[in-house]
Motif scaffolding. Structure first.
Motif, PDB file in Angstrom:
ATOM      1  N   VAL A   1       0.841  -1.196   0.000  1.00  0.00           N
ATOM      2  CA  VAL A   1       0.000   0.000   0.000  1.00  0.00           C
ATOM      3  C   VAL A   1       0.877   1.247   0.000  1.00  0.00           C
ATOM      4  O   VAL A   1       2.045   1.201   0.374  1.00  0.00           O
ATOM      5  CB  VAL A   1      -0.972   0.047   1.212  1.00  0.00           C
ATOM      6  N   THR A   2       0.271   2.344  -0.437  1.00  0.00           N
ATOM      7  CA  THR A   2       0.897   3.660  -0.327  1.00  0.00           C
ATOM      8  C   THR A   2       0.110   4.448   0.709  1.00  0.00           C
ATOM      9  O   THR A   2      -1.037   4.117   1.012  1.00  0.00           O
ATOM     10  CB  THR A   2       0.878   4.422  -1.661  1.00  0.00           C
ATOM     11  N   ARG A   3       0.732   5.513   1.206  1.00  0.00           N
ATOM     12  CA  ARG A   3       0.093   6.333   2.236  1.00  0.00           C
ATOM     13  C   ARG A   3       0.226   7.797   1.859  1.00  0.00           C
ATOM     14  O   ARG A   3       1.287   8.247   1.432  1.00  0.00           O
ATOM     15  CB  ARG A   3       0.789   6.090   3.567  1.00  0.00           C
ATOM     16  N   SER A   4      -0.859   8.541   2.032  1.00  0.00           N
ATOM     17  CA  SER A   4      -0.801   9.991   1.857  1.00  0.00           C
ATOM     18  C   SER A   4      -1.528  10.630   3.035  1.00  0.00           C
ATOM     19  O   SER A   4      -2.567  10.147   3.474  1.00  0.00           O
ATOM     20  CB  SER A   4      -1.427  10.416   0.527  1.00  0.00           C
ATOM     21  N   LYS A   5      -0.937  11.698   3.555  1.00  0.00           N
ATOM     22  CA  LYS A   5      -1.520  12.420   4.691  1.00  0.00           C
ATOM     23  C   LYS A   5      -2.387  13.551   4.166  1.00  0.00           C
ATOM     24  O   LYS A   5      -1.995  14.279   3.268  1.00  0.00           O
ATOM     25  CB  LYS A   5      -0.420  12.998   5.583  1.00  0.00           C
TER      26      LYS A   5
ATOM     27  N   ALA B   1      -3.781   3.389  -0.269  1.00  0.00           N
ATOM     28  CA  ALA B   1      -4.215   2.834  -1.548  1.00  0.00           C
ATOM     29  C   ALA B   1      -3.342   1.625  -1.862  1.00  0.00           C
ATOM     30  O   ALA B   1      -2.158   1.589  -1.492  1.00  0.00           O
ATOM     31  CB  ALA B   1      -4.097   3.875  -2.662  1.00  0.00           C
ATOM     32  N   LEU B   2      -3.920   0.663  -2.540  1.00  0.00           N
ATOM     33  CA  LEU B   2      -3.184  -0.532  -2.937  1.00  0.00           C
ATOM     34  C   LEU B   2      -2.198  -0.178  -4.044  1.00  0.00           C
ATOM     35  O   LEU B   2      -2.537   0.558  -4.970  1.00  0.00           O
ATOM     36  CB  LEU B   2      -4.170  -1.594  -3.422  1.00  0.00           C
ATOM     37  N   VAL B   3      -0.977  -0.674  -3.947  1.00  0.00           N
ATOM     38  CA  VAL B   3       0.025  -0.469  -5.002  1.00  0.00           C
ATOM     39  C   VAL B   3      -0.335  -1.401  -6.155  1.00  0.00           C
ATOM     40  O   VAL B   3      -0.416  -2.628  -5.969  1.00  0.00           O
ATOM     41  CB  VAL B   3       1.451  -0.770  -4.485  1.00  0.00           C
ATOM     42  N   LEU B   4      -0.565  -0.815  -7.317  1.00  0.00           N
ATOM     43  CA  LEU B   4      -0.916  -1.624  -8.487  1.00  0.00           C
ATOM     44  C   LEU B   4       0.193  -2.620  -8.790  1.00  0.00           C
ATOM     45  O   LEU B   4       1.368  -2.252  -8.841  1.00  0.00           O
ATOM     46  CB  LEU B   4      -1.165  -0.731  -9.702  1.00  0.00           C
ATOM     47  N   GLY B   5      -0.176  -3.858  -8.959  1.00  0.00           N
ATOM     48  CA  GLY B   5       0.779  -4.899  -9.302  1.00  0.00           C
ATOM     49  C   GLY B   5       1.450  -5.572  -8.130  1.00  0.00           C
ATOM     50  O   GLY B   5       2.147  -6.561  -8.302  1.00  0.00           O
TER      51      GLY B   5
END
Length: 123
Positions: A95-99, A107-111
């Protein structure tokens, strides 16, 4: 290996996906000791019912991203516990993270799941 050093490397769809030094299915040729350790660390990040549910919930959420505040109640867990599991997924590259203000959105990292699946396929 610490959780922040998990070796999930996701490349473009046309390129190979690798976990550590494992870029081909582990059934094609014997995996090295280091490759097995790397793959095991990434699989361990997913091998938890709460983390599997988080991946599913994030992927299914509107716009493909979810706030921690949206995930605690459905899981019946406290915010610190959910944040811990999300950190494990973040460190593993799933996953990625944004504040945004005081909230973190994931959000899920594509792939990223494809990279794991491709190392386990039998062809």
């Amino acid at each position: 290996m610490t959780m922040t050093e998990l070796p999930l490397t996701v490349r473009t769809r046309s390129a190979a996906c690798c976990i550590g030094d494992v870029c081909a299915p582990i059934t094609r040729e014997p995996v090295t000791e280091a490759g097995a350790q790397d793959l095991a660390a990434v699989l361990k990040a997913l091998a938890d019912p709460v983390r599997l549910r988080l991946v599913s919930m994030i992927a299914a959420h509107e716009d493909g991203e979810a706030c921690v505040c949206d995930l605690t109640e459905p899981l019946g867990l406290t915010q610190p516990t959910v944040s811990h599991h999300l950190k494990v997924l973040l460190d593993a590259g799933f996953v990625t993270r944004s504040k945004r203000g005081t909230w973190a959105y994931y959000a899920l990292v594509l792939g990223s799941l494809d990279a794991v699946a491709s190392t386990l396929r039998t062809v």
